[in-house]
Scaffold this motif. Structure first.
Motif, PDB file in Angstrom:
ATOM      1  N   HIS A  20       0.858  -1.221   0.225  1.00 39.16           N
ATOM      2  CA  HIS A  20       0.249   0.099   0.114  1.00 39.16           C
ATOM      3  C   HIS A  20       0.890   1.321  -0.037  1.00 39.16           C
ATOM      4  O   HIS A  20       0.546   2.227  -0.616  1.00 39.16           O
ATOM      5  N   LEU A  21       1.945   1.261   0.813  1.00 41.38           N
ATOM      6  CA  LEU A  21       2.860   2.338   0.819  1.00 41.38           C
ATOM      7  C   LEU A  21       3.609   2.493  -0.538  1.00 41.38           C
ATOM      8  O   LEU A  21       3.738   3.509  -0.965  1.00 41.38           O
ATOM      9  N   ASN A  22       3.971   1.573  -1.092  1.00 46.17           N
ATOM     10  CA  ASN A  22       4.582   1.736  -2.507  1.00 46.17           C
ATOM     11  C   ASN A  22       3.529   2.261  -3.231  1.00 46.17           C
ATOM     12  O   ASN A  22       4.083   2.818  -4.283  1.00 46.17           O
ATOM     13  N   ALA A  23       2.350   1.927  -3.244  1.00 42.71           N
ATOM     14  CA  ALA A  23       1.472   2.541  -4.319  1.00 42.71           C
ATOM     15  C   ALA A  23       1.222   3.883  -4.265  1.00 42.71           C
ATOM     16  O   ALA A  23       1.070   4.645  -5.069  1.00 42.71           O
ATOM     17  N   PHE A  24       1.462   4.518  -2.947  1.00 47.10           N
ATOM     18  CA  PHE A  24       1.182   5.907  -2.758  1.00 47.10           C
ATOM     19  C   PHE A  24       2.532   6.681  -2.989  1.00 47.10           C
ATOM     20  O   PHE A  24       2.542   7.900  -2.627  1.00 47.10           O
ATOM     21  N   ALA A  25       3.524   6.100  -3.126  1.00 53.53           N
ATOM     22  CA  ALA A  25       4.775   6.718  -3.191  1.00 53.53           C
ATOM     23  C   ALA A  25       4.889   7.730  -4.296  1.00 53.53           C
ATOM     24  O   ALA A  25       4.478   7.359  -5.424  1.00 53.53           O
ATOM     25  N   LEU A  26       5.236   8.753  -4.009  1.00 53.53           N
ATOM     26  CA  LEU A  26       5.570   9.570  -4.967  1.00 53.53           C
ATOM     27  C   LEU A  26       6.737   9.819  -5.541  1.00 53.53           C
ATOM     28  O   LEU A  26       7.839   9.727  -4.843  1.00 53.53           O
ATOM     29  N   LYS A  27       7.007  10.090  -6.744  1.00 50.37           N
ATOM     30  CA  LYS A  27       8.222  10.190  -7.581  1.00 50.37           C
ATOM     31  C   LYS A  27       8.881  11.385  -6.869  1.00 50.37           C
ATOM     32  O   LYS A  27       8.405  12.528  -6.554  1.00 50.37           O
ATOM     33  N   GLU A  28      10.146  11.342  -6.956  1.00 50.06           N
ATOM     34  CA  GLU A  28      11.142  12.651  -6.593  1.00 50.06           C
ATOM     35  C   GLU A  28      10.654  13.856  -7.343  1.00 50.06           C
ATOM     36  O   GLU A  28      10.809  14.885  -6.626  1.00 50.06           O
ATOM     37  N   GLU A  29      10.365  13.800  -8.618  1.00 48.21           N
ATOM     38  CA  GLU A  29      10.186  15.037  -9.412  1.00 48.21           C
ATOM     39  C   GLU A  29       8.869  15.769  -8.912  1.00 48.21           C
ATOM     40  O   GLU A  29       8.735  16.779  -9.059  1.00 48.21           O
ATOM     41  N   VAL A  30       7.986  14.933  -8.365  1.00 52.70           N
ATOM     42  CA  VAL A  30       6.577  15.489  -7.912  1.00 52.70           C
ATOM     43  C   VAL A  30       7.073  15.977  -6.636  1.00 52.70           C
ATOM     44  O   VAL A  30       6.398  16.972  -6.347  1.00 52.70           O
ATOM     45  N   LEU A  31       7.756  15.390  -5.810  1.00 51.36           N
ATOM     46  CA  LEU A  31       8.018  16.139  -4.356  1.00 51.36           C
ATOM     47  C   LEU A  31       8.961  17.334  -4.367  1.00 51.36           C
ATOM     48  O   LEU A  31       8.833  18.068  -3.663  1.00 51.36           O
ATOM     49  N   PHE A  32       9.974  17.017  -5.220  1.00 55.90           N
ATOM     50  CA  PHE A  32      11.007  18.245  -5.150  1.00 55.90           C
ATOM     51  C   PHE A  32      11.065  18.532  -6.675  1.00 55.90           C
ATOM     52  O   PHE A  32      11.892  18.147  -7.383  1.00 55.90           O
ATOM     53  N   PRO A  33      10.006  19.420  -7.332  1.00 54.23           N
ATOM     54  CA  PRO A  33      10.129  20.051  -8.539  1.00 54.23           C
ATOM     55  C   PRO A  33      11.279  20.835  -8.901  1.00 54.23           C
ATOM     56  O   PRO A  33      11.777  21.638  -7.909  1.00 54.23           O
ATOM     57  N   LYS A  34      11.778  20.733 -10.189  1.00 53.44           N
ATOM     58  CA  LYS A  34      13.159  21.541 -10.511  1.00 53.44           C
ATOM     59  C   LYS A  34      12.481  23.165 -10.609  1.00 53.44           C
ATOM     60  O   LYS A  34      11.632  23.241 -11.250  1.00 53.44           O
ATOM     61  N   VAL A  35      13.174  23.957  -9.863  1.00 51.16           N
ATOM     62  CA  VAL A  35      12.910  25.220 -10.079  1.00 51.16           C
ATOM     63  C   VAL A  35      13.933  26.135 -10.660  1.00 51.16           C
ATOM     64  O   VAL A  35      15.154  25.911 -10.486  1.00 51.16           O
ATOM     65  N   GLU A  36      13.403  27.171 -11.643  1.00 55.16           N
ATOM     66  CA  GLU A  36      14.308  27.712 -12.421  1.00 55.16           C
ATOM     67  C   GLU A  36      14.840  28.767 -11.561  1.00 55.16           C
ATOM     68  O   GLU A  36      13.988  29.474 -10.955  1.00 55.16           O
ATOM     69  N   VAL A  37      16.027  28.974 -11.318  1.00 57.05           N
ATOM     70  CA  VAL A  37      16.606  30.095 -10.609  1.00 57.05           C
ATOM     71  C   VAL A  37      16.731  31.259 -11.446  1.00 57.05           C
ATOM     72  O   VAL A  37      17.565  31.321 -12.445  1.00 57.05           O
ATOM     73  N   VAL A  38      16.207  32.330 -11.010  1.00 61.84           N
ATOM     74  CA  VAL A  38      16.253  33.446 -11.742  1.00 61.84           C
ATOM     75  C   VAL A  38      17.100  34.809 -11.019  1.00 61.84           C
ATOM     76  O   VAL A  38      16.531  34.942  -9.797  1.00 61.84           O
ATOM     77  N   PRO A  39      18.212  35.285 -11.272  1.00 63.15           N
ATOM     78  CA  PRO A  39      18.769  36.213 -10.661  1.00 63.15           C
ATOM     79  C   PRO A  39      17.924  37.410 -10.368  1.00 63.15           C
ATOM     80  O   PRO A  39      17.562  38.021 -11.453  1.00 63.15           O
ATOM     81  N   ALA A  40      17.906  38.150  -9.209  1.00 61.62           N
ATOM     82  CA  ALA A  40      17.101  39.169  -8.989  1.00 61.62           C
ATOM     83  C   ALA A  40      17.871  40.213  -8.398  1.00 61.62           C
ATOM     84  O   ALA A  40      18.858  39.991  -7.497  1.00 61.62           O
ATOM     85  N   THR A  41      17.982  41.456  -8.900  1.00 60.18           N
ATOM     86  CA  THR A  41      18.644  42.624  -8.395  1.00 60.18           C
ATOM     87  C   THR A  41      17.796  43.580  -7.782  1.00 60.18           C
ATOM     88  O   THR A  41      16.617  44.119  -8.390  1.00 60.18           O
ATOM     89  N   TYR A  42      18.000  43.941  -6.584  1.00 57.34           N
ATOM     90  CA  TYR A  42      16.967  44.934  -5.825  1.00 57.34           C
ATOM     91  C   TYR A  42      17.615  46.112  -5.675  1.00 57.34           C
ATOM     92  O   TYR A  42      18.894  46.339  -5.135  1.00 57.34           O
ATOM     93  N   TRP A  43      17.119  47.217  -6.147  1.00 58.13           N
ATOM     94  CA  TRP A  43      17.727  48.407  -5.954  1.00 58.13           C
ATOM     95  C   TRP A  43      17.213  49.116  -4.847  1.00 58.13           C
ATOM     96  O   TRP A  43      15.958  49.017  -4.643  1.00 58.13           O
TER      97      TRP A  43
END
Length: 95
Positions: A20-43
């Motif tokens: 049952h636990l294996n059936a509910f296990a989520l893939k790593e991509e779902v738990l930790f989606p890849k986030v695009e890092v955008v540099p931000a400059t605060y003036w």
């Protein structure tokens, strides 16, 4: 006293729970989606306010304000001063 049936039954139930636990296990991509890092400059910005009570003048000088800063910070400050000193003249300079 024979504990073998109890152990067999417990192992069987653990196997069911594991499936049952294996059936509910989520893939790593779902738990930790890849986030695009955008540099931000605060003036930084500055607001200078001078109140000359003798001449009834409030003078604002702002520098490097974004439109959002003007709405949220400057206009709020200007409104507050207008309410505190309704008879004063407000001058402003934006750079």
């Amino acid at each position: 006293m024979n504990t073998l049936p109890a152990i067999t039954r417990a192992r069987s139930r653990l196997g069911v729970i594991q499936r049952h636990l294996n059936a509910f296990a989520l893939k790593e991509e779902v738990l930790f989606p890849k986030v695009e890092v955008v540099p931000a400059t605060y003036w930084g910005y500055s607001i200078k306010m001078d109140v000359i009570h003798d001449e009834k003048i409030i003078s604002f000088v702002t520098e490097s304000l974004t439109l959002n800063d003007k709405r949220e910070v400057y206009l709020t400050q200007k409104k507050m001063m207008r309410e505190m000193y309704p008879n004063y003249i407000i001058t402003e300079r934006h750079t």
